[in-house]
Design a protein around this motif. Structure first.
Motif, PDB file in Angstrom:
ATOM      1  N   MET A   1       0.851  -1.190   0.000  1.00 61.37           N
ATOM      2  CA  MET A   1       0.000   0.000   0.000  1.00 61.37           C
ATOM      3  C   MET A   1       0.880   1.232   0.000  1.00 61.37           C
ATOM      4  O   MET A   1       1.980   1.226   0.551  1.00 61.37           O
ATOM      5  N   THR A   2       0.372   2.292  -0.597  1.00 56.76           N
ATOM      6  CA  THR A   2       1.077   3.559  -0.586  1.00 56.76           C
ATOM      7  C   THR A   2       0.167   4.617  -0.005  1.00 56.76           C
ATOM      8  O   THR A   2      -1.047   4.547  -0.127  1.00 56.76           O
ATOM      9  N   ASP A   3       0.758   5.605   0.679  1.00 59.81           N
ATOM     10  CA  ASP A   3      -0.056   6.660   1.257  1.00 59.81           C
ATOM     11  C   ASP A   3       0.082   7.962   0.491  1.00 59.81           C
ATOM     12  O   ASP A   3      -0.227   9.031   0.990  1.00 59.81           O
ATOM     13  N   ASP A   4       0.586   7.883  -0.782  1.00 57.75           N
ATOM     14  CA  ASP A   4       0.643   9.081  -1.600  1.00 57.75           C
ATOM     15  C   ASP A   4      -0.765   9.564  -1.879  1.00 57.75           C
ATOM     16  O   ASP A   4      -1.634   8.772  -2.243  1.00 57.75           O
ATOM     17  N   PRO A   5      -1.049  10.868  -1.736  1.00 58.03           N
ATOM     18  CA  PRO A   5      -2.391  11.359  -2.029  1.00 58.03           C
ATOM     19  C   PRO A   5      -2.716  11.209  -3.489  1.00 58.03           C
ATOM     20  O   PRO A   5      -1.848  11.257  -4.346  1.00 58.03           O
ATOM     21  N   ARG A   6      -3.987  11.036  -3.776  1.00 57.88           N
ATOM     22  CA  ARG A   6      -4.437  10.841  -5.155  1.00 57.88           C
ATOM     23  C   ARG A   6      -4.371  12.167  -5.890  1.00 57.88           C
ATOM     24  O   ARG A   6      -4.867  13.181  -5.422  1.00 57.88           O
ATOM     25  N   LEU A  50      -9.179   2.476  -1.239  1.00 53.96           N
ATOM     26  CA  LEU A  50      -8.605   3.356  -0.219  1.00 53.96           C
ATOM     27  C   LEU A  50      -8.916   2.773   1.153  1.00 53.96           C
ATOM     28  O   LEU A  50     -10.055   2.387   1.426  1.00 53.96           O
ATOM     29  N   LEU A  51      -7.912   2.722   2.006  1.00 58.72           N
ATOM     30  CA  LEU A  51      -8.071   2.076   3.315  1.00 58.72           C
ATOM     31  C   LEU A  51      -7.750   3.070   4.427  1.00 58.72           C
ATOM     32  O   LEU A  51      -6.663   3.666   4.441  1.00 58.72           O
ATOM     33  N   VAL A  52      -8.696   3.233   5.350  1.00 59.79           N
ATOM     34  CA  VAL A  52      -8.513   4.090   6.514  1.00 59.79           C
ATOM     35  C   VAL A  52      -8.307   3.199   7.730  1.00 59.79           C
ATOM     36  O   VAL A  52      -9.166   2.370   8.051  1.00 59.79           O
ATOM     37  N   ARG A  71      -5.968  -9.871  -6.252  1.00 56.10           N
ATOM     38  CA  ARG A  71      -4.670  -9.876  -5.559  1.00 56.10           C
ATOM     39  C   ARG A  71      -3.552  -9.389  -6.468  1.00 56.10           C
ATOM     40  O   ARG A  71      -2.472  -9.036  -5.996  1.00 56.10           O
ATOM     41  N   GLU A  72      -3.827  -9.371  -7.785  1.00 59.19           N
ATOM     42  CA  GLU A  72      -2.788  -8.980  -8.735  1.00 59.19           C
ATOM     43  C   GLU A  72      -2.700  -7.472  -8.940  1.00 59.19           C
ATOM     44  O   GLU A  72      -1.670  -6.967  -9.379  1.00 59.19           O
ATOM     45  N   ASP A  73      -3.798  -6.738  -8.673  1.00 62.37           N
ATOM     46  CA  ASP A  73      -3.762  -5.300  -8.943  1.00 62.37           C
ATOM     47  C   ASP A  73      -4.520  -4.482  -7.908  1.00 62.37           C
ATOM     48  O   ASP A  73      -3.937  -3.610  -7.259  1.00 62.37           O
ATOM     49  N   VAL A  74      -5.815  -4.748  -7.695  1.00 66.40           N
ATOM     50  CA  VAL A  74      -6.603  -3.907  -6.801  1.00 66.40           C
ATOM     51  C   VAL A  74      -6.009  -3.886  -5.402  1.00 66.40           C
ATOM     52  O   VAL A  74      -5.783  -2.815  -4.818  1.00 66.40           O
ATOM     53  N   LEU A  75      -5.736  -5.052  -4.833  1.00 66.70           N
ATOM     54  CA  LEU A  75      -5.274  -5.125  -3.447  1.00 66.70           C
ATOM     55  C   LEU A  75      -3.855  -4.586  -3.267  1.00 66.70           C
ATOM     56  O   LEU A  75      -3.623  -3.749  -2.377  1.00 66.70           O
ATOM     57  N   PRO A  76      -2.884  -4.998  -4.073  1.00 64.59           N
ATOM     58  CA  PRO A  76      -1.540  -4.447  -3.871  1.00 64.59           C
ATOM     59  C   PRO A  76      -1.435  -2.960  -4.163  1.00 64.59           C
ATOM     60  O   PRO A  76      -0.525  -2.292  -3.663  1.00 64.59           O
ATOM     61  N   ASN A  77      -2.345  -2.418  -4.965  1.00 72.23           N
ATOM     62  CA  ASN A  77      -2.326  -0.988  -5.271  1.00 72.23           C
ATOM     63  C   ASN A  77      -3.186  -0.168  -4.321  1.00 72.23           C
ATOM     64  O   ASN A  77      -3.321   1.046  -4.499  1.00 72.23           O
ATOM     65  N   ALA A  78      -3.783  -0.807  -3.315  1.00 66.53           N
ATOM     66  CA  ALA A  78      -4.596  -0.073  -2.343  1.00 66.53           C
ATOM     67  C   ALA A  78      -3.731   0.958  -1.625  1.00 66.53           C
ATOM     68  O   ALA A  78      -2.541   0.733  -1.370  1.00 66.53           O
ATOM     69  N   ARG A  79      -4.345   2.101  -1.304  1.00 70.44           N
ATOM     70  CA  ARG A  79      -3.606   3.169  -0.641  1.00 70.44           C
ATOM     71  C   ARG A  79      -4.207   3.457   0.725  1.00 70.44           C
ATOM     72  O   ARG A  79      -5.435   3.485   0.885  1.00 70.44           O
TER      73      ARG A  79
END
Length: 261
Positions: A1-6, A50-52, A71-79
């Protein structure tokens, strides 16, 4: 996950949102539910998760196990973002199972159903996020009061509370029309071709022949034929269905039992 703002999307002049709505999950307690939501997003054309205050999402744990191909894109790219970030950067839609019943209360009222929300969001040009709350208590009144609108799934008054993963799946299914192009939807039997009128007339003729063969009361035949016409008219049978029915009716009219005697 990354916390960079959108990053904000540039203005394009389109009539529809630049992207499908983002999906946010606030303070999920169970990694498996996060994975289930990611999978539903993948099913119905959503990609931005987006995860809070999320739980730890171990690549070898249940979140990734429940996510399927997500698991290949949506989850690993979650921020991971803050609740403030959602409020400040998006048109926000909070989800809740429990709503106030009238316009004397404005925290959970007015509300829309997911199907109604899909129609509304077609006309919202701002970046949008659909916000889901905790497994046990959902979103708090304080959180809902900060959001732009409220969505609720119609359910039994006796037990309206759904599992977090179920609620997200139902909501995203209803919103699929603003996330998926029609050509990207996989459906069997998309087009159903009604049999032509001459074929249907042959079917009706065969019904009439059967009624005569079985000595159906003559005074009832016209009414029975009218009923059969209306029945088949509502059913819109295909060519193959009419052909099969014709074969069965011909066989019945020929009375194969007589051949055995």
């Amino acid at each position: 996950m990354t916390d960079d703002p959108r990053a904000s999307s540039p203005e394009t002049g389109d009539e529809h949102p630049r992207n499908p709505p983002a999906v946010a999950v606030v303070d999920a307690q169970t990694p498996g539910n996060v994975g289930t939501i990611a999978r539903a997003m993948k099913n119905f054309g959503f990609s931005e998760l987006l995860l809070v205050d999320p739980p730890e999402l171990d690549p070898d744990g249940e979140a990734y196990g429940f996510a399927g191909h997500a698991r290949e894109d949506v989850l690993p790219n979650a921020r991971e973002v803050s609740f403030d970030h959602l409020v400040e950067n998006y048109h926000t839609v909070g989800t809740t199972a429990i709503t106030n019943e009238d316009d004397q209360h404005h925290v959970r009222f007015p509300f829309t159903t997911p199907a109604e929300l899909a129609d509304r969001l077609e006309r919202v040009e701002a970046d949008t996020v659909v916000v889901f709350g905790r497994e046990g208590v959902g979103l708090t009144n304080e959180e809902l009061a900060r959001l732009d609108e409220v969505c609720s799934i119609p359910a039994s008054a006796e037990y309206p509370v759904l599992n977090l993963g179920q609620a997200a799946t139902i909501t995203l299914y209803e919103l699929r029309t603003i996330a998926l192009d029609p050509g990207d939807v996989q459906l069997p039997d998309v087009e159903r071709v009604r049999a032509d009128e001459p074929s249907l007339e042959r079917l009706y003729d065969q019904w009439a022949a059967l009624l005569e063969e079985i000595n159906h009361p003559e005074e009832k035949r016209a009414k029975t034929m009218r009923m059969l016409r209306r029945l088949h008219g509502r059913a819109d049978p295909t060519v193959q269905e009419v052909t099969t029915l014709l074969g069965v009716l011909r066989r019945a009219t020929e009375r194969p039992d007589r051949e055995e005697n």
